[in-house]
Design an enzyme around this catalytic site. Structure first.
Site, PDB file in Angstrom:
ATOM      1  N   SER A   1       0.769   6.445   2.906  1.00  0.00           N
ATOM      2  CA  SER A   1       1.435   7.410   3.787  1.00  0.00           C
ATOM      3  C   SER A   1       2.734   7.921   3.180  1.00  0.00           C
ATOM      4  O   SER A   1       3.420   7.211   2.438  1.00  0.00           O
ATOM      5  CB  SER A   1       1.760   6.770   5.129  1.00  0.00           C
ATOM      6  OG  SER A   1       0.585   6.378   5.778  1.00  0.00           O
TER       7      SER A   1
ATOM      8  N   GLU B   1     -11.101  -1.935   5.563  1.00  0.00           N
ATOM      9  CA  GLU B   1      -9.868  -2.171   6.306  1.00  0.00           C
ATOM     10  C   GLU B   1     -10.134  -2.054   7.799  1.00  0.00           C
ATOM     11  O   GLU B   1      -9.479  -2.673   8.619  1.00  0.00           O
ATOM     12  CB  GLU B   1      -8.798  -1.154   5.873  1.00  0.00           C
ATOM     13  CG  GLU B   1      -7.412  -1.501   6.382  1.00  0.00           C
ATOM     14  CD  GLU B   1      -6.409  -0.357   6.200  1.00  0.00           C
ATOM     15  OE1 GLU B   1      -5.245  -0.582   6.469  1.00  0.00           O
ATOM     16  OE2 GLU B   1      -6.798   0.757   5.793  1.00  0.00           O
TER      17      GLU B   1
ATOM     18  N   SER C   1      -4.976   6.586  13.165  1.00  0.00           N
ATOM     19  CA  SER C   1      -4.615   6.586  14.584  1.00  0.00           C
ATOM     20  C   SER C   1      -5.858   6.775  15.449  1.00  0.00           C
ATOM     21  O   SER C   1      -6.912   7.190  14.973  1.00  0.00           O
ATOM     22  CB  SER C   1      -3.622   7.714  14.867  1.00  0.00           C
ATOM     23  OG  SER C   1      -4.296   8.953  14.741  1.00  0.00           O
TER      24      SER C   1
ATOM     25  N   GLU D   1      -6.474   9.041  17.487  1.00  0.00           N
ATOM     26  CA  GLU D   1      -6.898  10.445  17.486  1.00  0.00           C
ATOM     27  C   GLU D   1      -7.748  10.744  16.248  1.00  0.00           C
ATOM     28  O   GLU D   1      -8.746  11.470  16.325  1.00  0.00           O
ATOM     29  CB  GLU D   1      -5.671  11.371  17.537  1.00  0.00           C
ATOM     30  CG  GLU D   1      -4.943  11.357  18.879  1.00  0.00           C
ATOM     31  CD  GLU D   1      -4.223  10.047  19.181  1.00  0.00           C
ATOM     32  OE1 GLU D   1      -3.858   9.322  18.227  1.00  0.00           O
ATOM     33  OE2 GLU D   1      -4.046   9.730  20.378  1.00  0.00           O
TER      34      GLU D   1
ATOM     35  N   SER E   1       4.269  -1.770   4.124  1.00  0.00           N
ATOM     36  CA  SER E   1       4.475  -3.109   4.670  1.00  0.00           C
ATOM     37  C   SER E   1       4.719  -4.111   3.545  1.00  0.00           C
ATOM     38  O   SER E   1       4.014  -4.098   2.540  1.00  0.00           O
ATOM     39  CB  SER E   1       3.249  -3.553   5.462  1.00  0.00           C
ATOM     40  OG  SER E   1       3.041  -2.693   6.534  1.00  0.00           O
TER      41      SER E   1
ATOM     42  N   GLN F   1       0.851  -1.188   0.000  1.00  0.00           N
ATOM     43  CA  GLN F   1       0.000   0.000   0.000  1.00  0.00           C
ATOM     44  C   GLN F   1       0.893   1.247   0.000  1.00  0.00           C
ATOM     45  O   GLN F   1       1.693   1.426   0.916  1.00  0.00           O
ATOM     46  CB  GLN F   1      -0.864  -0.034   1.264  1.00  0.00           C
ATOM     47  CG  GLN F   1      -1.804   1.121   1.449  1.00  0.00           C
ATOM     48  CD  GLN F   1      -2.512   1.019   2.807  1.00  0.00           C
ATOM     49  OE1 GLN F   1      -2.002   0.436   3.748  1.00  0.00           O
ATOM     50  NE2 GLN F   1      -3.688   1.578   2.906  1.00  0.00           N
ATOM     51  N   GLY F   2       0.756   2.074  -1.014  1.00  0.00           N
ATOM     52  CA  GLY F   2       1.539   3.304  -1.061  1.00  0.00           C
ATOM     53  C   GLY F   2       0.668   4.506  -0.744  1.00  0.00           C
ATOM     54  O   GLY F   2       0.275   5.251  -1.642  1.00  0.00           O
TER      55      GLY F   2
END
Lengths: 376, 396
Positions: free
Chosen positions: B132, B247, B379, B381, B164, B129-130
């Protein structure tokens, strides 16, 4: 696999919520001793008390699952706790009462004419519902129970008592000789809590729920009571979350609604997650108790432990979000905090139930619940 | 409300259970474990994915025409539970099967479906997965990796991070900037990038657990043919946000739950064996209360997932409640690992190679790994922002 409530079940919950909302006194800043409040009568008229009564005794023969959302609404609307206690008594009588006992009490309960109360806690008994000193010897019941909700108004009591054959649930007529009642002076007058003393009150064989299977009735009372309390606790948590979110949308500081600040927004989000998670636990417990699932005890303890914490946390956070206003008598948020604390004491507190969750899991996983290496 | 499964669902469970028992090595999860060496482990896991495919147990939620089973939501829940219960290795091609495959099925051209889906379902081709970038983490819409259309190709320049398994991947599902005009999330497109293209460089990143699962990926004038654009140009953000709900959805969370529960059950067993001052750990009331909380929370992850699945089965849309599931399971997972470390005390700090280690140091590794739960896939948050704004309706 289906975790949804059906249309009728949801509609009953909404109707109970609407009926309670009509009784402004229930949520007023001054907690008034509920007694025979408007809500009691309106809910009786609605037929709430007949739902769990078997059909042959004039009831609807519903399952506990059918009234789960109604019980949540009772919690959210700060209904007199005696209403839920009467439902618990109805379910226990229906399941474990002799034909004679059922015929004596259930028709009156179904119409809402008779109020029932649960006499469980005692001074010095701690959180374990089973550690009590009240006992019956030679067909005479003696002992003193505390924090009996709706105690002064009750027509009958279900009393948790010891006996030579182990713990039992005994049905006592409130008008019987030797029964006396004293209203408590305490945190939540709207719970109508009382100390009830039984002085050598006569007990017939028929008055013991479950007869030979008295232990089953005791175990069901524990799990059912904990589950119903959990349902009301999560109702309180959901309501204080709603109130807080509405306030955070309209209260302006630093030129914007405080709900735009992450300091407030994230607290609301955490509470929303906790409320949904508590609902999952409580709804599953209602199902497990209704169906007598193998993991009934663990499901009930999970719900009571978790929902108790969420209710407490929700009330504390709601007060904080409301700032100075939250600390005023007038805003009436304290009413939820008071009720949540009363429910926390009922049927074992969170700490006691977390311990029981572990015990039940150790048992289910096939480990020894007692240390075999240590013999006394 | 009914938590019983239908006979057909029980049958499905039994078939799968029988397949898993047959396909996994004997003593799997008890005496036989994944290879310690990371490369050997990757080979083992990819081999496992191919076994799943050959048995007809790969991508079961996909439509039958692409090789799936058109599995119902209940069957998908059972699938997640059974794979985790059998301690089946986690997928390396999870991005391919859950994210890329799903997106291609819904937004791909017939040519893209024919080209990519067979490789994904069989794990013949692994995906990474590209998304971030070093300066686009939680603020994903601020990505800067550029893709300029020149003739019939995009020329890609930039850097991705936390990719990953990039070292094992043939393909990358990448979010790239194709326009700087208008709102920034409307200038983003999805590209399918061949990881063997000239101009791609990988640099492994070591994690706090000591493992090298993810990488930095650099793109220098990488050529991507125009037919590898997925969905319309500048629509990549919208497409990605809808697929991301998978996801974070209940199918994913259920699989997490069973793995967390296995750790917890092993921990409980350990507390009935280990003693402090002659007394079993489980007989300490503090230990019992800490464990009780974790047991309840871990079970509630499962119940939350079943409630979400039931809502979808009744026709409700997958909304932002995926954020509720993700926030809860990740925070519970972190707390459970802290409980394990607290309960096991000094022994918990020893690595598997130390002769005094408990459970081959598994709780130590899990504790370190768990710190990623509340960061990846949005995240905590970010999840709280989503819940606050989209579920509760609080102002931005």
């Amino acid at each position: 696999m289906n975790f949804n409530f059906d249309e009728d079940q949801r509609s009953l919950g909404e109707t109970v919520a609407a009926v309670l909302a009509d009784d402004a006194q229930l949520l007023a800043p001054d907690p008034v001793e509920a007694g025979t409040s408007k809500a009691w009568e309106a809910l009786a008229e609605l037929g709430l008390f007949s739902l769990l009564v078997p059909e042959d005794l004039g009831g609807a023969g519903f399952s506990l699952i059918d009234v789960s959302l109604a019980i949540e609404a009772l919690g959210a609307g700060l209904a007199p706790p005696g209403i839920a206690s009467t439902l618990v008594v109805t379910e226990l009588l229906s399941r474990y009462g002799s034909d004679q006992l059922k015929a004596r009490w259930l028709p009156g309960i179904a119409t809402g004419e008779l109020h029932a109360a649960l006499a469980i806690q005692e001074v010095g008994s701690g959180p374990d519902p089973l550690s009590m000193r009240t006992a019956f010897v030679a067909n005479g019941l003696s002992g003193t129970k505390m924090l009996v909700d709706g105690g002064s108004e009750a027509d009958l009591f279900l009393v948790l008592a010891g006996s030579a054959d182990g713990p039992a649930v005994v049905v006592i007529d409130a008008k019987a000789d030797g029964v006396s009642c004293r209203a408590h002076d305490g945190l939540d007058p709207s719970s109508a809590l009382a100390e009830v003393t039984f002085d050598n009150v006569a007990v017939g064989d028929d008055d013991i729920l479950g007869g030979a299977a008295a232990a089953d009735a005791v175990a069901t009372l524990q799990d059912l009571g904990a589950t119903v309390a959990a349902g009301m606790q999560i109702g309180i948590a959901a309501r204080v979350l709603d109130i807080s979110v509405e306030y955070a949308k309209v209260r302006v500081q630093f030129g914007q609604p405080i709900g735009a600040f992450q300091g407030i927004k994230h607290v609301c989000a955490d509470l929303a997650v906790a409320v949904e998670s508590g609902r999952s636990a409580a709804y599953y417990a209602f199902w497990a108790v209704a169906e007598d699932a193998p993991d009934r005890a663990r499901a009930a303890s999970m719900a009571k432990a978790y929902c108790g914490e969420v209710a407490r946390d929700g009330c504390n956070r709601a007060t904080q979000i409301h700032g100075g206003m939250g600390f005023t008598w007038e805003l009436a948020l304290h009413r939820y905090m008071r009720r949540a604390r009363i429910l926390e004491q009922a049927f074992g507190n969170s700490d006691w139930h977390y311990d029981r969750v572990t015990e039940q899991t150790v048992l289910a996983n096939g480990h020894a619940t007692r240390d075999e290496a240590v013999s006394v | 409300m009914d938590f019983n499964y239908t006979p057909a669902e029980e049958q499905f469970r039994m078939e799968l259970r029988a397949f898993l028992a047959e396909a996994l090595p004997e003593g799997w999860g008890e005496t036989v474990f994944l290879p310690e060496d990371e490369d050997e482990q990757a080979v083992f896991r990819l081999d496992w994915e191919r076994k799943l495919y050959e048995g007809g147990w790969s991508c079961i939620g996909w439509p039958k025409e692409y090789g799936g089973r058109d599995a119902t939501l209940s069957e998908r829940a059972i699938y997640a539970e059974e794979l985790a219960r059998a301690r089946a290795p986690e997928l390396i091609n999870i991005i391919g099967q859950n994210l890329a495959g799903h997106t291609i099925i819904h937004h791909g051209t017939p040519e893209q479906k024919a080209r990519f889906l067979p490789g994904i379902i069989s794990s013949r081709e692994v995906w990474c997965q590209g998304f971030s970038e070093p300066n686009a983490g939680s603020d994903l819409a601020s990505i800067k990796t550029r893709a300029e259309l020149k003739g019939d190709k995009f020329i890609v320049n930039g850097q991705k991070i936390w990719t990953s398994f990039a070292q094992h991947s043939q393909w990358c599902l990448a979010l790239v900037r194709t326009s700087n005009e208008g709102p920034r999330h409307k200038g983003i497109s999805l590209l399918l990038i061949d990881m063997r293209s000239p101009g791609i460089t990988l640099r492994p990143l070591r994690q706090i657990s000591g493992e090298n699962e993810f990488n930095e990926t650099f793109f220098d004038d990488v050529e991507v043919p125009i037919e590898n654009l997925l969905g319309p140009i500048n629509e990549g953000w919208r497409i990605t946000m809808t697929t991301l709900s998978y996801e974070r959805g209940p199918e994913d969370a259920l699989g997490r739950q069973v793995r967390i529960k296995q750790e917890l059950d092993t921990l409980i067993a350990k507390t009935t064996e280990l003693r402090n001052d002659g007394k079993r750990l489980i007989d300490d009331p503090l230990v019992r209360q800490k464990l009780g909380r974790s047991i309840a929370e871990v079970e509630i992850i499962r119940l939350n997932c079943l409630r979400a699945l039931s809502r979808y089965l009744a026709g409700e849309d997958r909304g932002s409640d995926a954020s509720i599931l993700k926030l809860f399971w990740s925070e519970v997972g972190v707390r459970m690992s802290e409980t394990a470390m607290d309960v096991l005390g000094p022994l918990a700090t020893l690595n598997g190679d130390d002769p005094l280690a408990v459970g081959s140091g598994r709780w130590l590794t899990s504790w370190l790994q768990s710190k990623a739960f509340t960061i990846y896939a949005g995240s905590s948050e970010i999840q709280r922002n989503i819940i606050g704004e989209r579920v509760l309706g609080l102002p931005r």
